[in-house]
Design a protein around this motif. Structure first.
Motif, mmCIF file in Angstrom:
data_model
loop_
_atom_site.group_PDB
_atom_site.id
_atom_site.type_symbol
_atom_site.label_atom_id
_atom_site.label_comp_id
_atom_site.label_asym_id
_atom_site.label_seq_id
_atom_site.Cartn_x
_atom_site.Cartn_y
_atom_site.Cartn_z
ATOM 1 N N ALA A 10 14.219 8.199 6.477
ATOM 2 C CA ALA A 10 14.650 9.579 6.736
ATOM 3 C C ALA A 10 15.358 9.659 8.086
ATOM 4 O O ALA A 10 16.401 10.305 8.210
ATOM 5 C CB ALA A 10 13.453 10.528 6.700
ATOM 6 N N ILE A 11 14.808 8.991 9.079
ATOM 7 C CA ILE A 11 15.432 8.964 10.409
ATOM 8 C C ILE A 11 16.779 8.264 10.337
ATOM 9 O O ILE A 11 17.785 8.752 10.870
ATOM 10 C CB ILE A 11 14.494 8.282 11.430
ATOM 11 C CG1 ILE A 11 13.245 9.139 11.640
ATOM 12 C CG2 ILE A 11 15.220 8.023 12.743
ATOM 13 C CD1 ILE A 11 12.136 8.446 12.383
ATOM 14 N N GLU A 12 16.816 7.133 9.665
ATOM 15 C CA GLU A 12 18.062 6.376 9.524
ATOM 16 C C GLU A 12 19.127 7.190 8.775
ATOM 17 O O GLU A 12 20.292 7.216 9.171
ATOM 18 C CB GLU A 12 17.784 5.065 8.795
ATOM 19 C CG GLU A 12 18.971 4.155 8.683
ATOM 20 C CD GLU A 12 18.648 2.843 7.979
ATOM 21 O OE1 GLU A 12 19.606 2.173 7.571
ATOM 22 O OE2 GLU A 12 17.463 2.494 7.833
ATOM 23 N N ALA A 33 0.838 -1.196 0.000
ATOM 24 C CA ALA A 33 0.000 0.000 0.000
ATOM 25 C C ALA A 33 0.875 1.248 0.000
ATOM 26 O O ALA A 33 2.035 1.207 0.418
ATOM 27 C CB ALA A 33 -0.907 0.002 1.232
ATOM 28 N N GLU A 34 0.309 2.333 -0.459
ATOM 29 C CA GLU A 34 1.035 3.602 -0.446
ATOM 30 C C GLU A 34 1.478 3.954 0.971
ATOM 31 O O GLU A 34 2.570 4.486 1.177
ATOM 32 C CB GLU A 34 0.156 4.715 -1.017
ATOM 33 C CG GLU A 34 0.861 6.054 -1.091
ATOM 34 C CD GLU A 34 0.004 7.139 -1.710
ATOM 35 O OE1 GLU A 34 0.291 8.311 -1.409
ATOM 36 O OE2 GLU A 34 -0.918 6.835 -2.480
ATOM 37 N N ALA A 35 0.640 3.640 1.944
ATOM 38 C CA ALA A 35 0.985 3.921 3.340
ATOM 39 C C ALA A 35 2.254 3.175 3.765
ATOM 40 O O ALA A 35 3.049 3.695 4.553
ATOM 41 C CB ALA A 35 -0.181 3.552 4.259
ATOM 42 N N ASP A 36 2.451 1.970 3.234
ATOM 43 C CA ASP A 36 3.666 1.207 3.546
ATOM 44 C C ASP A 36 4.914 1.923 3.025
ATOM 45 O O ASP A 36 5.934 1.984 3.707
ATOM 46 C CB ASP A 36 3.604 -0.194 2.930
ATOM 47 C CG ASP A 36 2.466 -1.034 3.475
ATOM 48 O OD1 ASP A 36 2.073 -0.832 4.643
ATOM 49 O OD2 ASP A 36 1.956 -1.885 2.713
ATOM 50 N N VAL A 37 4.814 2.459 1.828
ATOM 51 C CA VAL A 37 5.946 3.166 1.227
ATOM 52 C C VAL A 37 6.207 4.457 2.001
ATOM 53 O O VAL A 37 7.353 4.790 2.299
ATOM 54 C CB VAL A 37 5.707 3.448 -0.268
ATOM 55 C CG1 VAL A 37 6.834 4.284 -0.856
ATOM 56 C CG2 VAL A 37 5.550 2.141 -1.031
ATOM 57 N N ARG A 38 5.148 5.168 2.359
ATOM 58 C CA ARG A 38 5.316 6.407 3.130
ATOM 59 C C ARG A 38 5.933 6.118 4.502
ATOM 60 O O ARG A 38 6.785 6.873 4.976
ATOM 61 C CB ARG A 38 3.985 7.130 3.287
ATOM 62 C CG ARG A 38 3.499 7.743 2.002
ATOM 63 C CD ARG A 38 2.214 8.549 2.199
ATOM 64 N NE ARG A 38 1.751 9.069 0.935
ATOM 65 C CZ ARG A 38 2.226 10.163 0.348
ATOM 66 N NH1 ARG A 38 3.180 10.858 0.918
ATOM 67 N NH2 ARG A 38 1.739 10.574 -0.808
ATOM 68 N N GLU A 39 5.513 5.035 5.121
ATOM 69 C CA GLU A 39 6.078 4.646 6.418
ATOM 70 C C GLU A 39 7.558 4.295 6.277
ATOM 71 O O GLU A 39 8.383 4.708 7.094
ATOM 72 C CB GLU A 39 5.302 3.449 6.975
ATOM 73 C CG GLU A 39 5.741 3.020 8.351
ATOM 74 C CD GLU A 39 4.917 1.850 8.849
ATOM 75 O OE1 GLU A 39 5.521 0.872 9.325
ATOM 76 O OE2 GLU A 39 3.671 1.924 8.758
ATOM 77 N N ALA A 40 7.896 3.572 5.238
ATOM 78 C CA ALA A 40 9.303 3.227 4.988
ATOM 79 C C ALA A 40 10.116 4.486 4.699
ATOM 80 O O ALA A 40 11.248 4.620 5.178
ATOM 81 C CB ALA A 40 9.409 2.243 3.823
ATOM 82 N N LEU A 41 9.548 5.430 3.949
ATOM 83 C CA LEU A 41 10.230 6.682 3.650
ATOM 84 C C LEU A 41 10.534 7.448 4.940
ATOM 85 O O LEU A 41 11.647 7.947 5.119
ATOM 86 C CB LEU A 41 9.387 7.536 2.703
ATOM 87 C CG LEU A 41 10.024 8.829 2.209
ATOM 88 C CD1 LEU A 41 11.180 8.531 1.263
ATOM 89 C CD2 LEU A 41 8.987 9.696 1.516
ATOM 90 N N ALA A 42 9.568 7.510 5.838
ATOM 91 C CA ALA A 42 9.775 8.207 7.109
ATOM 92 C C ALA A 42 10.849 7.510 7.944
ATOM 93 O O ALA A 42 11.715 8.169 8.538
ATOM 94 C CB ALA A 42 8.457 8.285 7.888
ATOM 95 N N ALA A 43 10.818 6.190 7.980
ATOM 96 C CA ALA A 43 11.819 5.441 8.740
ATOM 97 C C ALA A 43 13.212 5.623 8.139
ATOM 98 O O ALA A 43 14.205 5.782 8.865
ATOM 99 C CB ALA A 43 11.454 3.961 8.781
#
Length: 107
Positions: free
Chosen positions: A96-98, A84-94
């Protein structure tokens, strides 16, 4: 030179440095996201490196993160993965922190 001129130059230098650091964080974040997506698609090491570079390049198509999200989501869906798009957005946010942790640890 006056104190005001010195202060102005220092502010300009700090702004330029902050912009460069932000650019590097975003590029690293996109590379990490590309590696994440490549792992999900089962790409080998050479393909992963190439794909990660392509994700970094996607950032330059338009301003903001939408072009990167569209690319990764589209590629994952084309690979037949249920994501889902939400999965990609969540991975993008994670990622970014990394990326921030990695880059600021290097500076």
């Amino acid at each position: 030179m006056t104190t005001f001129d010195d202060r102005e130059r220092a502010e300009e230098a700090r702004f330029a440095h902050d912009a460069e650091v932000l650019f590097r964080i975003q590029a690293r974040r996109n590379k990490l996201l590309g590696q994440w997506a490549a792992a999900r698609m089962g790409l080998d090491a050479a393909e992963t490196e190439s794909y990660a570079r392509a994700v970094v390049q996607a950032e330059f198509e338009e301003s903001g993160d939408e072009d990167v999200i569209r690319k990764v989501l589209g590629d994952l869906l084309m690979a037949g993965l249920d994501v889902a798009e939400a999965d990609v957005r969540e991975a993008l946010a994670a990622k970014a922190i990394e990326a921030r942790r990695q880059l600021l640890g290097e500076l």
